[in-house]
Each structure stands twice: as structure tokens, then as C-alpha cells.
Design a protein around this motif. Structure first.
Motif, PDB file in Angstrom:
ATOM      1  N   HIS A   1       0.838  -1.210   0.000  1.00 45.48           N
ATOM      2  CA  HIS A   1       0.000   0.000   0.000  1.00 45.48           C
ATOM      3  C   HIS A   1       0.869   1.254   0.000  1.00 45.48           C
ATOM      4  O   HIS A   1       0.575   2.214  -0.709  1.00 45.48           O
ATOM      5  CB  HIS A   1      -0.934   0.022   1.210  1.00 45.48           C
ATOM      6  CG  HIS A   1      -2.168  -0.787   1.035  1.00 45.48           C
ATOM      7  ND1 HIS A   1      -3.236  -0.366   0.287  1.00 45.48           N
ATOM      8  CD2 HIS A   1      -2.512  -2.011   1.512  1.00 45.48           C
ATOM      9  CE1 HIS A   1      -4.181  -1.285   0.298  1.00 45.48           C
ATOM     10  NE2 HIS A   1      -3.756  -2.297   1.038  1.00 45.48           N
TER      11      HIS A   1
ATOM     12  N   LEU B   1      -1.714  -5.260  -5.707  1.00 44.62           N
ATOM     13  CA  LEU B   1      -2.822  -5.386  -4.757  1.00 44.62           C
ATOM     14  C   LEU B   1      -4.139  -5.564  -5.499  1.00 44.62           C
ATOM     15  O   LEU B   1      -4.361  -4.938  -6.532  1.00 44.62           O
ATOM     16  CB  LEU B   1      -2.920  -4.138  -3.882  1.00 44.62           C
ATOM     17  CG  LEU B   1      -1.814  -3.924  -2.870  1.00 44.62           C
ATOM     18  CD1 LEU B   1      -1.907  -2.518  -2.281  1.00 44.62           C
ATOM     19  CD2 LEU B   1      -1.863  -4.960  -1.779  1.00 44.62           C
ATOM     20  N   THR B   2      -5.011  -6.390  -4.952  1.00 41.77           N
ATOM     21  CA  THR B   2      -6.338  -6.565  -5.533  1.00 41.77           C
ATOM     22  C   THR B   2      -7.330  -5.629  -4.841  1.00 41.77           C
ATOM     23  O   THR B   2      -7.009  -5.009  -3.821  1.00 41.77           O
ATOM     24  CB  THR B   2      -6.827  -8.014  -5.356  1.00 41.77           C
ATOM     25  OG1 THR B   2      -6.967  -8.265  -3.948  1.00 41.77           O
ATOM     26  CG2 THR B   2      -5.877  -9.022  -5.990  1.00 41.77           C
ATOM     27  N   SER B   3      -8.528  -5.575  -5.360  1.00 39.65           N
ATOM     28  CA  SER B   3      -9.565  -4.759  -4.735  1.00 39.65           C
ATOM     29  C   SER B   3      -9.902  -5.303  -3.339  1.00 39.65           C
ATOM     30  O   SER B   3     -10.277  -4.547  -2.449  1.00 39.65           O
ATOM     31  CB  SER B   3     -10.813  -4.693  -5.612  1.00 39.65           C
ATOM     32  OG  SER B   3     -11.309  -5.982  -5.864  1.00 39.65           O
ATOM     33  N   LYS B   4      -9.750  -6.609  -3.140  1.00 40.48           N
ATOM     34  CA  LYS B   4      -9.994  -7.197  -1.823  1.00 40.48           C
ATOM     35  C   LYS B   4      -9.021  -6.605  -0.807  1.00 40.48           C
ATOM     36  O   LYS B   4      -9.411  -6.236   0.305  1.00 40.48           O
ATOM     37  CB  LYS B   4      -9.833  -8.719  -1.882  1.00 40.48           C
ATOM     38  CG  LYS B   4     -10.088  -9.412  -0.566  1.00 40.48           C
ATOM     39  CD  LYS B   4      -9.997 -10.929  -0.717  1.00 40.48           C
ATOM     40  CE  LYS B   4     -10.280 -11.632   0.606  1.00 40.48           C
ATOM     41  NZ  LYS B   4     -10.253 -13.094   0.460  1.00 40.48           N
TER      42      LYS B   4
ATOM     43  N   GLU C   1       2.180   1.863  -3.490  1.00 42.89           N
ATOM     44  CA  GLU C   1       1.198   1.776  -4.561  1.00 42.89           C
ATOM     45  C   GLU C   1       1.562   2.762  -5.670  1.00 42.89           C
ATOM     46  O   GLU C   1       1.966   3.886  -5.410  1.00 42.89           O
ATOM     47  CB  GLU C   1      -0.201   2.080  -4.026  1.00 42.89           C
ATOM     48  CG  GLU C   1      -1.267   1.469  -4.858  1.00 42.89           C
ATOM     49  CD  GLU C   1      -2.574   1.333  -4.107  1.00 42.89           C
ATOM     50  OE1 GLU C   1      -3.466   0.701  -4.673  1.00 42.89           O
ATOM     51  OE2 GLU C   1      -2.697   1.850  -2.995  1.00 42.89           O
TER      52      GLU C   1
ATOM     53  N   GLN D   1      -7.514  -3.748  -1.033  1.00 38.34           N
ATOM     54  CA  GLN D   1      -7.890  -2.338  -0.865  1.00 38.34           C
ATOM     55  C   GLN D   1      -9.039  -2.205   0.131  1.00 38.34           C
ATOM     56  O   GLN D   1      -9.054  -1.299   0.950  1.00 38.34           O
ATOM     57  CB  GLN D   1      -8.310  -1.732  -2.219  1.00 38.34           C
ATOM     58  CG  GLN D   1      -7.247  -1.761  -3.285  1.00 38.34           C
ATOM     59  CD  GLN D   1      -6.126  -0.780  -3.046  1.00 38.34           C
ATOM     60  OE1 GLN D   1      -6.126  -0.029  -2.073  1.00 38.34           O
ATOM     61  NE2 GLN D   1      -5.143  -0.797  -3.911  1.00 38.34           N
ATOM     62  N   GLY D   2      -9.976  -3.140   0.062  1.00 34.94           N
ATOM     63  CA  GLY D   2     -11.145  -3.095   0.932  1.00 34.94           C
ATOM     64  C   GLY D   2     -10.835  -3.297   2.402  1.00 34.94           C
ATOM     65  O   GLY D   2     -11.535  -2.780   3.266  1.00 34.94           O
ATOM     66  N   TYR D   3      -9.781  -4.036   2.698  1.00 35.00           N
ATOM     67  CA  TYR D   3      -9.416  -4.322   4.089  1.00 35.00           C
ATOM     68  C   TYR D   3      -8.330  -3.401   4.632  1.00 35.00           C
ATOM     69  O   TYR D   3      -7.966  -3.490   5.800  1.00 35.00           O
ATOM     70  CB  TYR D   3      -8.969  -5.774   4.241  1.00 35.00           C
ATOM     71  CG  TYR D   3     -10.105  -6.763   4.225  1.00 35.00           C
ATOM     72  CD1 TYR D   3     -10.991  -6.840   5.292  1.00 35.00           C
ATOM     73  CD2 TYR D   3     -10.284  -7.629   3.159  1.00 35.00           C
ATOM     74  CE1 TYR D   3     -12.034  -7.748   5.285  1.00 35.00           C
ATOM     75  CE2 TYR D   3     -11.326  -8.545   3.145  1.00 35.00           C
ATOM     76  CZ  TYR D   3     -12.195  -8.602   4.209  1.00 35.00           C
ATOM     77  OH  TYR D   3     -13.230  -9.502   4.207  1.00 35.00           O
ATOM     78  N   HIS D   4      -7.841  -2.502   3.807  1.00 37.16           N
ATOM     79  CA  HIS D   4      -6.719  -1.653   4.214  1.00 37.16           C
ATOM     80  C   HIS D   4      -7.019  -0.838   5.476  1.00 37.16           C
ATOM     81  O   HIS D   4      -6.217  -0.809   6.408  1.00 37.16           O
ATOM     82  CB  HIS D   4      -6.303  -0.732   3.060  1.00 37.16           C
ATOM     83  CG  HIS D   4      -5.122   0.117   3.366  1.00 37.16           C
ATOM     84  ND1 HIS D   4      -3.881  -0.403   3.619  1.00 37.16           N
ATOM     85  CD2 HIS D   4      -5.003   1.460   3.474  1.00 37.16           C
ATOM     86  CE1 HIS D   4      -3.040   0.582   3.870  1.00 37.16           C
ATOM     87  NE2 HIS D   4      -3.698   1.722   3.790  1.00 37.16           N
TER      88      HIS D   4
END
Length: 142
Positions: free
Chosen positions: A43, A95-98, A46, A100-103
Motif C-alpha cells: 500500500h 494489490l487486488t480490490s480485496k 502503490e 484495498q477493501g481491508y486496508h
């Protein structure tokens, strides 16, 4: 009289408790502390191409350890590994969207852990401790 513990044992004990507590906090997202650390690094970087060698250097890990971490994160859907845009001999980690969602959830857990870790320690003491630990790391990395 209580015998003073060696610094290595104290650091190991602190790390064990820290990891156990953090692993419990993030158990619902099926990640470990090491996996969260790696995702946090991705992250932070990125927009830049990150490959396994970058991870080895950043965390002072051996190639098989990094390979295992990446494999598990890919199996869980948090990253994907693709050929490097710069050089096909290398792989880049994306990184996947998954992930990103848990960041934000991971960051909140880390902040909570750091607050607990630094409880009763002044900002000056915290900065001094960080400086000492960085020097110790440098000493051991020679």
C-alpha cells in the motif's frame, strides 16, 4: 533478586505477544501479522512496481519466506503476481480490490496495537526507543 533478561529474549517476548494479539484482532479477515505487514508495504508503494526482491530487502527475509507469503496472499485473493513491465525476468506484486477493501481495517488494528504498546511511554521516550532499535538493527545487519 530477579535476574535481568537478555535484550534478545525481551524483544522476542514482546514480538510474540504483539503478533498473537494482532493475529487475534485480524482473524476474521484470515491474515497474519506478517501478511498484513507485507500488504502495508505494498500500500505504501502503490503506483510503484514492487517485486519479491524489494520485499526481501525491506523486511530482511529470505527468498523462500517471501515466496510463501506471496503464495498465501495470492491464494487468499489479496494480491496477484504478474510479469514486470520493466523486465520480464522479474515479477511485480499487485494489490487486488480485496486488499484495498481491508486496508483501513488493518490500519485501525495496527494503530490500536501501537497505542497499547506505547501506553505509559512519553513521545520523547518513544523516539529514543525507535532510534536505539534502529541502531541495533543496523548493528546486527552488518
Amino acid at each position: 533478586m530477579e535476574q535481568e533478561m537478555r535484550i534478545g529474549i525481551l524483544l522476542k517476548m514482546i514480538n510474540n505477544i504483539y503478533e498473537r494479539t494482532f493475529n487475534n484482532k485480524i482473524s476474521e479477515i484470515n491474515l497474519t501479522t506478517a501478511q498484513c505487514d507485507l500488504l502495508g508495504f505494498l500500500h505504501e508503494n502503490e503506483g510503484k512496481e514492487v517485486n519479491p526482491i524489494d520485499i526481501e530487502k525491506r523486511f530482511n527475509l529470505k527468498r523462500p519466506t517471501v515466496t510463501g507469503l506471496l503464495k498465501r496472499l495470492e491464494e487468499k485473493g489479496f494480491i496477484r503476481v504478474a510479469p514486470s513491465i520493466k523486465d520480464n525476468r522479474y515479477k511485480q506484486i499487485i494489490l487486488t480490490s480485496k486488499a484495498q477493501g481491508y486496508h483501513q481495517e488493518m490500519l485501525a488494528g495496527l494503530k490500536e496495537m501501537e497505542n497499547q504498546l506505547y501506553q505509559g511511554i512519553s513521545e520523547e521516550e518513544k523516539q529514543e526507543l525507535i532510534g536505539i532499535l534502529n541502531r541495533m538493527l543496523k548493528n546486527m545487519s552488518l
